[in-house]
Structures are given as C-alpha cells and as structure tokens.
Scaffold this motif. Structure first.
Motif: not given
Length: 373
Positions: A6-28
């Motif tokens: 569901s795209l909302f136009g150009k945004e500054t994005l982060v990849g977000l992995d929500i795990g049961s034990s760890m939260l991980k985020a990355m920006q490229v």
C-alpha cells in the motif's frame, strides 16, 4: 514481489523485522543498481509482546521500535514489514492467462479454489510469474494469503511508532531478495538449493531452483526448541540454557575430541538437529516428487541463516548428517552492497540475524520482483 503493498508516495523507508525475540531495522539508499547501508540496528523484543507471529502488545512493540530507531539515528516516515509462520499460505498455481488488473479484481474467487481457510479473515496478494513454457494460454501465479490478525497487529505496532506501513512482505521473499537478488551470479547455475532460516520460534525451509522460488515449508523446531532441550536435560534455568547453547561446539561429535561436558551438550543438541534435518529432507523429497521429471534435481547446497544457525560448528555437523554441503550464509557478502568500514565488521558478524531486515530495506528500491498487488 510486492505483497500486501500500500504505497503512499515517496517516503524515507526503513526495513523492519519484528521477531518474537529481536527487533531489527535497516535503512539503505539505492545508487544505480547498488545499495548503500546507511543504518542498521537490533535490540530485544519486549518480553511476551510477540507470540506466534502476532504482536500482542502493539504499544510496547511500537514504543520499542521508536526508541530503537531514535537511538540508531534512523529517521524514516515509512516502514516495510514482513510476516511469517505456518498460517501464511504460499501457493504457486497455474491458471488461464489474465491481465494483472483483471486478476486483481478476481483474486478472492481464484484463491478460493486453492485455499481452504476463511478468506474473509485473510489478506491476499499475488505475483504473475509468467506464461507456462509449453502453453502460452496459461500462466504461473504466486498466491499468498495471511491472517488479517497477523498483518494488522504488525501495522498497529508500526503506526504506534509513528511510521506508515508502506508494504507488508513475507519473510521468504525478503530472504530471496537478500540472498538471491543481491547475489545473482551465485544462483545462475539452476541448481536446487535450500535456505534453512532458523529462528527463535520456528524454522522455515525455502527451496530455490536457480533464482526461482520453488517451495516454502515451516518446521516447529527452533532456537527455543534447542534451548528447552538443554534446560530439561541439564535442569538449568532458561537464561543459563541459552548461554550453554551459544557455547556448544558440534565439532566434538565429528572429531571425537572434547571434554565430557562438551560431548554431552553436543549430543543433547544432536537429537534436535536430527529431527530438524528429517523435516528438511521431507520438504525436499516432497518438492522433488511434484516434478514431472524422471530424475529430479538433487539438492546442491543448504544455506543456514537466522540466529540459531550461529551454534558453533553447526554447519559442518549438518553437512555430515545431511550428506550435502551446508554453510552459514552471509547476506552482506556481495558486491552490490556498500557499507562503511566501521560498520562492515558488525554487519558481517550479525549477518545471520539481519537477512530479513536487509531484504525488506532494499524492497522498494530494487523492485525486481515486480508485483503491484
């Protein structure tokens, strides 16, 4: 593949992995077919806030995400998420050739032919792979369905963190992006490979024929299973069992050398490893049995990723037990990624944990898998 996008136009994005034990985020940042890693971070998930893939406490998870991004200096307006687990259904189907627009309108009807779960409570997506080789009037389509509760709970957590949920992918496709699309030369031989993603609550087996996604299967054996085996056998508290798991050395079962306590620990883990490998073999055998070829392709390689793959010397042990070359894969080992020299050591060291986050971070920039559903 754009799943539940569901795209909302150009945004500054982060990849977000929500795990049961760890939260991980990355920006490229995308740069002419290459990708520069700007920021990456991980931290523990609030205890008990995520179970079976569902975010039970969106406030706690959202606040933790917000704090994590702020501490890492990540400023973003949108996030790319992923869902995973045995309730996420992925089917490759063959159907009469239709345009993407027509299929989008009829996707629920088409899905009802292949998915027995309640579609009213499911989020659906698809990707048109292409025409059937020997019948251009037919086309191959990848169909995906996930429980709305699974999807909506993650979106709620992200919105609590002040971000737009720009797209929701599935972890198998995020890993394909990180491991295959960012390293295409390694997969152009057309061989059958298995990616074994060993997470905290389940293991996912993803099969590829060359660079083509072939099959995904979930196995209810995970990092928690290994920890519980040690805890029960040695009568330890969970925290101590987790520490012992990280200290285990599976090579003692190959070399025959090691202190009695090391051998005992490795043998405890071996029982669980053998159960996991039996399930992996069943997945491979099932896929091969579905092929119309008289001599289906053998498995060329197993690639381990996920936090549990970090058990010391696990890959050589699995090579011996599985009879196929097995290695822990590093998603950052590619010429298509750029990273600062200061960050590279940490990223390479944490590569097994960050594969999904990487695949999500490059999703919108890469756009090589096509679907706009």
């Amino acid at each position: 593949m754009s799943v539940f996008a569901s795209l909302f136009g150009k945004e500054t994005l982060v990849g977000l992995d929500i795990g049961s034990s760890m939260l991980k985020a990355m920006q490229v940042e995308g740069q002419r077919g290459r990708f520069k890693i700007v920021r990456a971070v991980q931290q523990p998930t609030p205890p008990g806030a995520v179970r079976d893939g569902i975010v039970l406490d969106a406030s706690a998870v959202g606040d933790a995400i917000s704090q994590m991004l702020k501490a890492a200096g990540i400023t973003a307006s949108g996030a790319v998420l992923a869902v995973s687990g045995p309730t996420v259904i992925v089917r490759q189907i063959t159907m009469p050739k239709l345009s993407e627009a027509v299929l989008k309108k009829s996707i629920r009807y088409e899905a009802s032919k292949y998915i027995t779960s309640n579609l009213e409570d499911s989020a659906l997506a698809f990707e048109i792979i292409g025409p059937v080789t020997d019948d251009p009037s037919q086309m191959e389509v990848m169909l995906v369905a996930a429980p709305r509760e699974l999807v909506d709970s993650r979106i709620a957590a992200v919105e609590r963190a002040g971000l737009d949920a720009v797209a929701v992918d599935i972890e198998a496709f995020a890993l394909r992006r990180a491991l295959v699309d960012l390293n295409p030369d390694a997969f152009e031989d057309g061989n059958l490979r298995a990616v074994v993603d060993m997470g905290a609550t389940h293991t996912e087996v993803i099969l590829f024929t060359g660079s083509t996604f072939a099959l995904t299967r979930f196995i209810p054996i995970s990092g928690d299973t290994f920890t519980d085996a040690i805890k029960n056998q040695l009568r330890l508290e969970a925290a101590e069992a987790e520490t012992r798991k990280a200290e285990a050395d599976m090579s003692v079962l190959i070399t025959g050398a090691g202190e009695p306590q090391q051998v005992e620990l490795a043998r405890i883990l071996q029982t669980t490893i053998d159960a996991l490998l039996r399930a992996v073999r069943r997945s491979i055998n099932y896929y091969q049995s579905q092929l119309e070829e008289d001599d289906p392709p053998p498995l060329a390689e197993s690639m381990l990723i996920g936090g549990t793959s970090q058990i010391p010397r696990l890959a050589p042990h699995m090579t011996t037990r599985l009879g196929t070359d097995t290695r822990v894969v590093d998603p950052f080992d590619t010429t298509l990624l750029e990273m600062s020299s200061e960050a590279e050591e940490w990223l390479r060291d944490q590569g097994s944990h960050l594969g999904v986050a990487l695949g999500l971070a490059v999703k919108e920039s890469m756009n090589v898998l096509g679907g706009k559903s």
